[in-house]
Design an enzyme around this catalytic site. Structure first.
Site, PDB file in Angstrom:
ATOM      1  N   LYS A 110      -4.607  -4.096 -13.348  1.00  0.00           N
ATOM      2  CA  LYS A 110      -3.512  -3.160 -13.074  1.00  0.00           C
ATOM      3  C   LYS A 110      -2.984  -2.660 -14.397  1.00  0.00           C
ATOM      4  O   LYS A 110      -3.075  -3.361 -15.421  1.00  0.00           O
ATOM      5  CB  LYS A 110      -2.377  -3.855 -12.308  1.00  0.00           C
ATOM      6  CG  LYS A 110      -1.515  -2.897 -11.519  1.00  0.00           C
ATOM      7  CD  LYS A 110      -2.153  -2.579 -10.184  1.00  0.00           C
ATOM      8  CE  LYS A 110      -1.325  -1.644  -9.348  1.00  0.00           C
ATOM      9  NZ  LYS A 110      -1.862  -1.561  -7.993  1.00  0.00           N
TER      10      LYS A 110
HETATM   11  P1  NAD Z   1       4.160   6.991  -4.468  1.00  0.00           P
HETATM   12  O1  NAD Z   1       4.708   7.100  -5.834  1.00  0.00           O
HETATM   13  O2  NAD Z   1       3.251   8.066  -3.967  1.00  0.00           O
HETATM   14  O3  NAD Z   1       5.339   6.855  -3.397  1.00  0.00           O
HETATM   15  C1  NAD Z   1       6.327   5.859  -3.503  1.00  0.00           C
HETATM   16  C2  NAD Z   1       7.404   6.135  -2.472  1.00  0.00           C
HETATM   17  O4  NAD Z   1       8.359   5.073  -2.553  1.00  0.00           O
HETATM   18  C3  NAD Z   1       8.180   7.418  -2.714  1.00  0.00           C
HETATM   19  O5  NAD Z   1       8.547   7.981  -1.470  1.00  0.00           O
HETATM   20  C4  NAD Z   1       9.412   6.939  -3.473  1.00  0.00           C
HETATM   21  O6  NAD Z   1      10.524   7.832  -3.316  1.00  0.00           O
HETATM   22  C5  NAD Z   1       9.658   5.610  -2.782  1.00  0.00           C
HETATM   23  N1  NAD Z   1      10.425   4.662  -3.594  1.00  0.00           N
HETATM   24  C6  NAD Z   1      10.343   4.453  -4.933  1.00  0.00           C
HETATM   25  N2  NAD Z   1      11.239   3.529  -5.309  1.00  0.00           N
HETATM   26  C7  NAD Z   1      11.895   3.152  -4.181  1.00  0.00           C
HETATM   27  C8  NAD Z   1      12.946   2.261  -3.917  1.00  0.00           C
HETATM   28  N3  NAD Z   1      13.532   1.574  -4.916  1.00  0.00           N
HETATM   29  N4  NAD Z   1      13.361   2.104  -2.624  1.00  0.00           N
HETATM   30  C9  NAD Z   1      12.786   2.812  -1.637  1.00  0.00           C
HETATM   31  N5  NAD Z   1      11.798   3.701  -1.830  1.00  0.00           N
HETATM   32  C10 NAD Z   1      11.370   3.869  -3.093  1.00  0.00           C
HETATM   33  O7  NAD Z   1       3.447   5.559  -4.415  1.00  0.00           O
HETATM   34  P2  NAD Z   1       2.276   5.088  -3.438  1.00  0.00           P
HETATM   35  O8  NAD Z   1       0.989   5.369  -4.114  1.00  0.00           O
HETATM   36  O9  NAD Z   1       2.528   5.606  -2.063  1.00  0.00           O
HETATM   37  O10 NAD Z   1       2.479   3.513  -3.489  1.00  0.00           O
HETATM   38  C11 NAD Z   1       3.410   2.846  -2.654  1.00  0.00           C
HETATM   39  C12 NAD Z   1       3.066   1.376  -2.590  1.00  0.00           C
HETATM   40  O11 NAD Z   1       1.732   1.223  -2.068  1.00  0.00           O
HETATM   41  C13 NAD Z   1       3.053   0.641  -3.930  1.00  0.00           C
HETATM   42  O12 NAD Z   1       3.461  -0.697  -3.721  1.00  0.00           O
HETATM   43  C14 NAD Z   1       1.606   0.653  -4.317  1.00  0.00           C
HETATM   44  O13 NAD Z   1       1.259  -0.391  -5.215  1.00  0.00           O
HETATM   45  C15 NAD Z   1       0.954   0.458  -2.972  1.00  0.00           C
HETATM   46  N6  NAD Z   1      -0.441   0.906  -2.919  1.00  0.00           N
HETATM   47  C16 NAD Z   1      -0.788   2.193  -3.205  1.00  0.00           C
HETATM   48  C17 NAD Z   1      -2.124   2.577  -3.121  1.00  0.00           C
HETATM   49  C18 NAD Z   1      -2.562   3.996  -3.349  1.00  0.00           C
HETATM   50  O14 NAD Z   1      -3.736   4.285  -3.101  1.00  0.00           O
HETATM   51  N7  NAD Z   1      -1.687   4.916  -3.768  1.00  0.00           N
HETATM   52  C19 NAD Z   1      -3.094   1.633  -2.769  1.00  0.00           C
HETATM   53  C20 NAD Z   1      -2.707   0.320  -2.465  1.00  0.00           C
HETATM   54  C21 NAD Z   1      -1.369  -0.018  -2.546  1.00  0.00           C
END
Ligand code: NAD
Length: 418
Positions: A110
């Protein structure tokens, strides 16, 4: 599982408690436990960036390569104010167990830069990404370590990373995944994590006694993962009754019109401004009466303080480590089923794997094939976890960790390290 847990643990210590628990069940030796706990390699870099107003701002970046026994390191890059060494270590180790659980030929890694991407212009983000990439480039290679998007980063970020790496080593599309399709990204990668969440829900519904038609779903986070999960689950007949972003949420017990919300998001308007819902805070959202709660934002949001008030029947961890160790124990004691992050959100890295193989073969798959293959991988992983849950009377997280940890331990042994 350990009975008493100190509540002031770091995220990495917490994730290692799940590992310890698994090591104990699998009967692995202490020497192996130590190898599985610690990252194999980690790097902290200074990331100086010339801001648009001429100032130089100095950010801190990390790349943690947790374990490479099963293949090249693989894991996303996070731009977030909470991104520090400990969080990145924790997320890197989760990638190790996740990649092994879904049986991808990857180790876990990561990366991250401690910054608020919403406060940076596109030109500043471009410069920050290039500097970060150059400073970690000696750890990267298509057969060594392959980054991808995570919170605060996206396909554009990956395009800049690929370009910066290419300036050093020549055109190398397989150096990152989650790229724009025009630059060798895979069709279906953008939706993959949210689609994977939906596939797991479809697989598990029968076992969990859930009928998807009209089932009440609450989603925290409306970014890549949360918004795709919402729209696919909506198509599956689920009723999305509340969603949120960092600014707050919206709640309508009759169901939210997801297409309308997506239009609003595209127009740059936060979800809490949705006109046909009641405005709620992120804390209130986590405690709503619902069937399925999907945390899809940041870590540690369900903890010893609010876990006693969670009313969902089932929690699907789309985010990484959204439930603390203590929160996990409370929900388990209360009979709330948790489908763990390393299973539920593995769709993203699975399609990243498809993207990487397409890049190496210089061949492009149709989107239909990507989604079909993704379903196969997710379904197989769910069935393996479910089989252990039933056979051993353990919970889903324990079963998922046992499979992932067991495979990595076996790879370490086969390589002859111990
Ligand atoms: P992103 O940046 O696209 O979206 C994050 C969302 O969370 C946004 O809507 C943001 O406004 C919101 N957010 C941020 N801080 C917050 C808070 N303190 N309280 C509430 N909401 C909050 O990110 P993503 O890619 O959708 O990732 C989200 C989660 O999924 C993370 O934990 C990430 O590690 C996990 N994840 C993502 C992927 C991927 O392919 N993008 C894969 C596996 C896991």
């Amino acid at each position: 599982m350990t009975a008493t847990v100190p509540q002031e643990l770091t995220t990495f210590q917490e994730v290692n408690l799940f590992l310890d628990d698994s090591v104990e069940r699998l009967g692995l030796p202490d020497s192996l436990r130590e190898m599985l706990r610690q990252p194999w390699r980690e790097l902290r870099v200074q990331v100086p960036v010339r801001m648009d107003d001429g100032r130089i701002e100095v950010f801190t970046g990390y790349r943690v390569q947790h374990n490479g026994a099963r293949g090249p390191y693989k894991g996303g890059v996070r731009y977030h104010l909470q991104a520090d060494r400990d969080e990145i270590r924790a997320l890197a180790s989760l990638m190790t167990w996740k990649n092994a659980l879904v049986d991808l030929p990857f180790g876990g890694a990561k990366g991250g830069v401690r910054c608020d991407p919403n406060q940076l212009s596109q030109t500043e983000l471009n410069r920050l990404t290039r500097r970060y990439t150059l400073n970690i480039a000696h750890l990267l290679a298509p057969n060594r370590d392959i980054p991808a998007p995570d919170m605060g980063t996206n396909a554009q970020t990956m395009a800049w990373m690929m370009d910066a790496y290419g300036q050093l080593h020549g055109h190398s599309p397989a150096i990152v995944t989650g790229k724009p399709v025009e630059l060798g990204g895979s069709l279906g990668r953008d939706s993959a994590t949210g689609r994977g969440v939906a596939f797991i829900l479809q697989e598990a519904a029968g076992d969990l006694g859930l009928n998807l038609d009209g089932v009440r779903v609450v989603i925290q986070g409306y970014g890549n993962v949360g918004s795709w999960a919402a729209s696919i689950l909506h198509e599956d007949g689920c009723r999305i009754i509340a969603v949120s972003d960092v600014q707050g949420g919206t709640y309508n017990p009759k169901g939210i019109d997801v297409a309308r919300l997506d239009d609003q998001k595209r127009a740059g308007i936060g979800v809490s401004e949705y006109p046909d819902g009641e405005r709620i805070s992120n804390d209130e959202l986590l405690e709503l009466d619902c069937d399925i709660l999907i945390p899809a934002a940041i870590d540690n949001v369900i903890n010893h303080q609010n876990a006693p008030r969670v009313k969902a029947r089932v929690v699907f961890e789309a985010a990484n480590h959204p439930i603390t160790f203590a929160g996990d124990q409370i929900l388990n004691d209360r009979g709330i089923t948790i489908l763990p992050d390393i299973l539920v959100n593995a769709g993203g890295v699975t399609v990243s794997y498809f993207e990487w193989t397409q890049n190496l073969q210089e061949f492009k798959w149709e989107e239909e094939r990507v989604n079909q293959e993704l379903r196969k991988v997710m379904s197989k992983a769910y069935r393996a976890v479910r089989q252990r849950v039933v056979a051993q009377g353990i919970n889903y997280r324990q079963a998922a960790f046992d499979i992932g940890v067991g495979r990595v331990a076996r790879a370490v042994e086969l390589r002859g390290f111990v």
